[in-house]
Design a protein around this motif. Structure first.
Motif, PDB file in Angstrom:
ATOM      1  N   ASP A 151     -11.097  -4.207  -5.038  1.00  0.00           N
ATOM      2  CA  ASP A 151     -11.540  -3.885  -3.682  1.00  0.00           C
ATOM      3  C   ASP A 151     -13.062  -3.693  -3.634  1.00  0.00           C
ATOM      4  O   ASP A 151     -13.668  -3.205  -4.584  1.00  0.00           O
ATOM      5  CB  ASP A 151     -10.858  -2.581  -3.257  1.00  0.00           C
ATOM      6  CG  ASP A 151     -10.845  -2.408  -1.766  1.00  0.00           C
ATOM      7  OD1 ASP A 151      -9.760  -2.204  -1.223  1.00  0.00           O
ATOM      8  OD2 ASP A 151     -11.922  -2.477  -1.136  1.00  0.00           O
ATOM      9  N   HIS A 166       0.861  -1.179   0.000  1.00  0.00           N
ATOM     10  CA  HIS A 166       0.000   0.000   0.000  1.00  0.00           C
ATOM     11  C   HIS A 166       0.900   1.232   0.000  1.00  0.00           C
ATOM     12  O   HIS A 166       1.644   1.478   0.958  1.00  0.00           O
ATOM     13  CB  HIS A 166      -0.928  -0.002   1.218  1.00  0.00           C
ATOM     14  CG  HIS A 166      -2.191  -0.769   0.989  1.00  0.00           C
ATOM     15  ND1 HIS A 166      -2.206  -2.133   0.858  1.00  0.00           N
ATOM     16  CD2 HIS A 166      -3.487  -0.356   0.837  1.00  0.00           C
ATOM     17  CE1 HIS A 166      -3.463  -2.530   0.638  1.00  0.00           C
ATOM     18  NE2 HIS A 166      -4.253  -1.475   0.629  1.00  0.00           N
ATOM     19  N   HIS A 203      -5.260   3.767  -5.345  1.00  0.00           N
ATOM     20  CA  HIS A 203      -6.123   3.529  -4.174  1.00  0.00           C
ATOM     21  C   HIS A 203      -7.357   4.429  -4.304  1.00  0.00           C
ATOM     22  O   HIS A 203      -7.565   5.055  -5.348  1.00  0.00           O
ATOM     23  CB  HIS A 203      -5.342   3.761  -2.873  1.00  0.00           C
ATOM     24  CG  HIS A 203      -5.943   3.066  -1.688  1.00  0.00           C
ATOM     25  ND1 HIS A 203      -6.572   3.740  -0.674  1.00  0.00           N
ATOM     26  CD2 HIS A 203      -6.047   1.751  -1.380  1.00  0.00           C
ATOM     27  CE1 HIS A 203      -7.023   2.854   0.217  1.00  0.00           C
ATOM     28  NE2 HIS A 203      -6.714   1.640  -0.186  1.00  0.00           N
ATOM     29  N   HIS A 204      -8.178   4.480  -3.260  1.00  0.00           N
ATOM     30  CA  HIS A 204      -9.457   5.204  -3.372  1.00  0.00           C
ATOM     31  C   HIS A 204      -9.295   6.692  -3.717  1.00  0.00           C
ATOM     32  O   HIS A 204     -10.223   7.316  -4.232  1.00  0.00           O
ATOM     33  CB  HIS A 204     -10.259   5.093  -2.071  1.00  0.00           C
ATOM     34  CG  HIS A 204     -10.428   3.694  -1.557  1.00  0.00           C
ATOM     35  ND1 HIS A 204     -10.491   2.594  -2.376  1.00  0.00           N
ATOM     36  CD2 HIS A 204     -10.539   3.207  -0.282  1.00  0.00           C
ATOM     37  CE1 HIS A 204     -10.643   1.505  -1.644  1.00  0.00           C
ATOM     38  NE2 HIS A 204     -10.670   1.845  -0.368  1.00  0.00           N
ATOM     39  N   TRP A 233      -7.380   6.778   3.964  1.00  0.00           N
ATOM     40  CA  TRP A 233      -8.209   6.986   2.773  1.00  0.00           C
ATOM     41  C   TRP A 233      -8.053   8.437   2.350  1.00  0.00           C
ATOM     42  O   TRP A 233      -8.596   9.342   3.003  1.00  0.00           O
ATOM     43  CB  TRP A 233      -9.698   6.720   3.070  1.00  0.00           C
ATOM     44  CG  TRP A 233     -10.121   5.283   3.105  1.00  0.00           C
ATOM     45  CD1 TRP A 233      -9.314   4.178   3.044  1.00  0.00           C
ATOM     46  CD2 TRP A 233     -11.471   4.786   3.189  1.00  0.00           C
ATOM     47  NE1 TRP A 233     -10.069   3.039   3.090  1.00  0.00           N
ATOM     48  CE2 TRP A 233     -11.399   3.377   3.177  1.00  0.00           C
ATOM     49  CE3 TRP A 233     -12.718   5.392   3.273  1.00  0.00           C
ATOM     50  CZ2 TRP A 233     -12.536   2.568   3.256  1.00  0.00           C
ATOM     51  CZ3 TRP A 233     -13.853   4.588   3.354  1.00  0.00           C
ATOM     52  CH2 TRP A 233     -13.752   3.187   3.345  1.00  0.00           C
ATOM     53  N   TYR A 257      -3.513  -3.875  -7.779  1.00  0.00           N
ATOM     54  CA  TYR A 257      -4.755  -3.463  -7.118  1.00  0.00           C
ATOM     55  C   TYR A 257      -5.157  -2.166  -7.807  1.00  0.00           C
ATOM     56  O   TYR A 257      -4.347  -1.237  -7.899  1.00  0.00           O
ATOM     57  CB  TYR A 257      -4.432  -3.249  -5.638  1.00  0.00           C
ATOM     58  CG  TYR A 257      -5.431  -2.545  -4.761  1.00  0.00           C
ATOM     59  CD1 TYR A 257      -5.982  -3.196  -3.660  1.00  0.00           C
ATOM     60  CD2 TYR A 257      -5.759  -1.204  -4.945  1.00  0.00           C
ATOM     61  CE1 TYR A 257      -6.857  -2.537  -2.798  1.00  0.00           C
ATOM     62  CE2 TYR A 257      -6.637  -0.547  -4.094  1.00  0.00           C
ATOM     63  CZ  TYR A 257      -7.183  -1.219  -3.021  1.00  0.00           C
ATOM     64  OH  TYR A 257      -8.037  -0.573  -2.167  1.00  0.00           O
TER      65      TYR A 257
HETATM   66  C1  FUL Z   1     -10.054  -2.127   1.953  1.00  0.00           C
HETATM   67  C2  FUL Z   1      -9.588  -0.697   1.673  1.00  0.00           C
HETATM   68  O1  FUL Z   1     -10.598   0.233   2.012  1.00  0.00           O
HETATM   69  C3  FUL Z   1      -8.337  -0.497   2.496  1.00  0.00           C
HETATM   70  O2  FUL Z   1      -7.847   0.806   2.406  1.00  0.00           O
HETATM   71  C4  FUL Z   1      -7.294  -1.502   2.012  1.00  0.00           C
HETATM   72  O3  FUL Z   1      -6.929  -1.211   0.688  1.00  0.00           O
HETATM   73  C5  FUL Z   1      -7.841  -2.915   2.136  1.00  0.00           C
HETATM   74  C6  FUL Z   1      -6.900  -3.960   1.599  1.00  0.00           C
HETATM   75  O4  FUL Z   1      -9.075  -3.032   1.473  1.00  0.00           O
HETATM   76  O5  FUL Z   1     -11.279  -2.395   1.412  1.00  0.00           O
END
Ligand code: FUL
Length: 510
Positions: free
Chosen positions: A207, A72, A121-122, A83, A167
């Motif tokens: 995710d 991450h 990521h988000h 986040w 991811y």
């Molecule tokens: C979750 C995410 O919201 C977290 O930040 C992280 O990436 C985790 C592996 O999955 O759903």
């Protein structure tokens, strides 16, 4: 040819045969195979029929990985968030000494066989210079805006023999079109870039976290989407299949591997590799009911991944340097994940230098050392084996396959025998505190429960029992057992058990 394939299910001649007893054993089995018509499930020369859902070749390769890492890394590393809201200035991304080789070496030395990187990521910031947005490394000062974290990680993985996965967060709090059809096109365009620019990927991780408040191009509002319909997942997965046919797709409910239902790294007990995909809620971000234990018999092979961070958060925060999981905590996780038939995806977040922190390295080293010491010697190989029965031809399904350290050979009981046993007799007593079992996965998950016993003062004494086995079942005993005879009894099974491995190990210092 068909019959020959039956004879050698994996398309290989078992290596032990090509020596002394080659001609006799080979021709005996060949004769047996030729005599048995296809479709016959039992009797001399036939291959056992599968039971329930079985894994694809792609999933079998994934099972073999057992332990890999999550990385991450994004603007959050520099803003100290978990986040990001999506309004981060790309300039905040400035690793002072990014070193992909250091990250991969740490992972390799810990025993990880692959790494999955958060390409996005988000918060929507892209670690590669995507052609579809400026919200990426291109607008950071890192490597003068010419860097590509995805490429550097992918190349370092290749140099050190690790597999690489990505991811790509479906939820994007930066993108102005998030929640509308145009975003789904954008998302697929990005996915296509990643699937075509970085060589072979072993995993694509989708995710389940989705929708909520965010920047959304300046709108700063809350946007909700319908998880089931918005992304049209079947079309997105088809894109992965067509461009990366051997990549395993992760989401809460598969299709190739599923979430375990918690972020602590612990699988349920039992933990079945199968799931009923006809139940409602089986989509990314859907219901987590049933994921922890899996379901019998299920409609599909959807084994679980246990994802957990070595630190409290998924991203690096210096305030958590003192809260890195200890080697003992990591071992507990390993036995409760890999040891329950799952893969362990352990997150090791790069710090602001762009490297794995020393504290994490210390913990990983001690954890690895303990595993290496434990699994250095399989004490069971010293045993002579006796079974309650073996399927014909005995040379092909011999119990000796339990000790040959190969997953493509197995001991199998005759079709009607659901509760066979195998006894290990030693010339001298051995001491062990870890038991290791594996099933032959191409025939499905057949064993429901086993009991382990040792011979003591003229009787068999039970020292452990377990339920699901699947890819691997590790039983870690609180006290070492000393014995000259050990017995494994299958006490419940759905079809004649097919086991590939039986190990007995001594974990030092337990
Ligand atoms: C979750 C995410 O919201 C977290 O930040 C992280 O990436 C985790 C592996 O999955 O759903």
């Amino acid at each position: 040819m068909k019959h020959l394939w039956w004879c050698f299910p994996c398309g290989r001649i078992p290596s032990g045969w090509v020596s002394t007893s080659f001609s006799l054993a080979f021709f005996r089995v060949l004769l047996a195979c030729v005599l048995v018509p296809s479709g016959v499930q039992s009797g001399v020369g036939s291959r056992p029929g599968p039971w329930g859902p079985t894994p694809t070749e792609r999933q079998l390769r994934w099972h073999e990985m057992e332990f890999y890492g999550f990385l991450h890394f994004t603007v959050n590393t520099f803003t100290d968030k978990e986040w990001g809201y999506g309004d981060e200035d790309p300039a905040v991304f400035h690793p002072t000494n990014f070193d992909a080789d250091q990250i991969v070496q740490v992972a390799r030395d810990a025993g990880m066989r692959g790494l999955i990187l958060t390409a996005k990521h988000h918060d929507g910031f892209c670690l590669w210079p995507s052609a579809y947005t400026d919200h990426s490394v291109r607008r950071s000062a890192w490597r003068d805006g010419k860097g590509d974290v995805v490429r550097e990680m992918h190349e370092a993985c290749r140099r050190y023999g690790l597999k690489f996965g990505i991811y790509l967060s479906p939820w994007d709090r930066n993108h102005p079109e998030y929640g509308r059809a145009a975003y789904v096109t954008y998302y697929r365009n990005q996915l296509r870039e990643l699937l075509t620019s970085y060589g072979e990927l072993f995993a694509v991780w989708f995710d389940g976290a989705n929708g909520g408040d965010g920047y959304y191009g300046g709108a700063r509002e809350t946007r909700r989407i319908d998880n089931r319909t918005y992304y049209d997942w079947p079309a997105t997965w088809q894109l992965v299949r067509s461009l990366q046919p051997m990549a395993c797709i992760f989401s809460d409910a598969g299709p190739d591997f599923r979430w375990i239902g918690n972020e602590r790294g612990f699988a349920g007990d039992p933990c079945w590799a199968t799931l009923d995909l006809t139940k409602p809620g089986r989509y990314p971000g859907g219901s987590s009911e049933g994921l922890t234990h899996g379901e019998r018999p299920g409609t599909a092979w959807v084994p679980a991944e246990c994802d957990v961070s070595i630190r409290p958060g998924w991203f690096y925060h210096s305030a958590e340097d003192g809260r890195v999981k200890t080697p003992e905590q990591l071992l507990e996780i390993y036995y409760a994940s890999v040891g329950r038939g799952c893969c362990l995806n352990l997150n090791v977040p790069p710090d602001r230098r762009g490297q794995i922190h020393e504290q994490d390295i210390r913990s990983l080293r001690a954890f690895r050392r303990r595993l290496d010491l434990t699994f250095a010697t399989n004490l069971a190989v010293r045993a002579s084996l006796h079974t309650s029965g073996t399927r014909s031809p005995v040379a092909q399904y011999s119990p000796s396959h339990l000790l040959d350290d190969r997953r493509d050979t197995f001991w199998c009981a005759p079709d009607q025998v659901l509760t066979p046993s195998v006894e290990l007799a030693f010339a001298e007593p051995i001491r062990f505190n870890v038991v290791d079992l594996r099933e032959y996965l191409p025939l499905g998950q057949r064993v429901e429960a086993v009991v382990l016993e040792h011979w003591s003062r003229g009787v068999w004494v039970e020292f452990a029992r377990a339920t699901s086995i699947g890819n691997r079942r590790l039983i870690r005993l609180s006290q070492a057992v000393e014995a000259e005879r050990v017995r494994l009894r299958v006490v419940q099974a759905s079809a004649s058990p097919a086991l590939t491995e039986f190990g007995l190990y001594l974990e030092p210092g337990l």
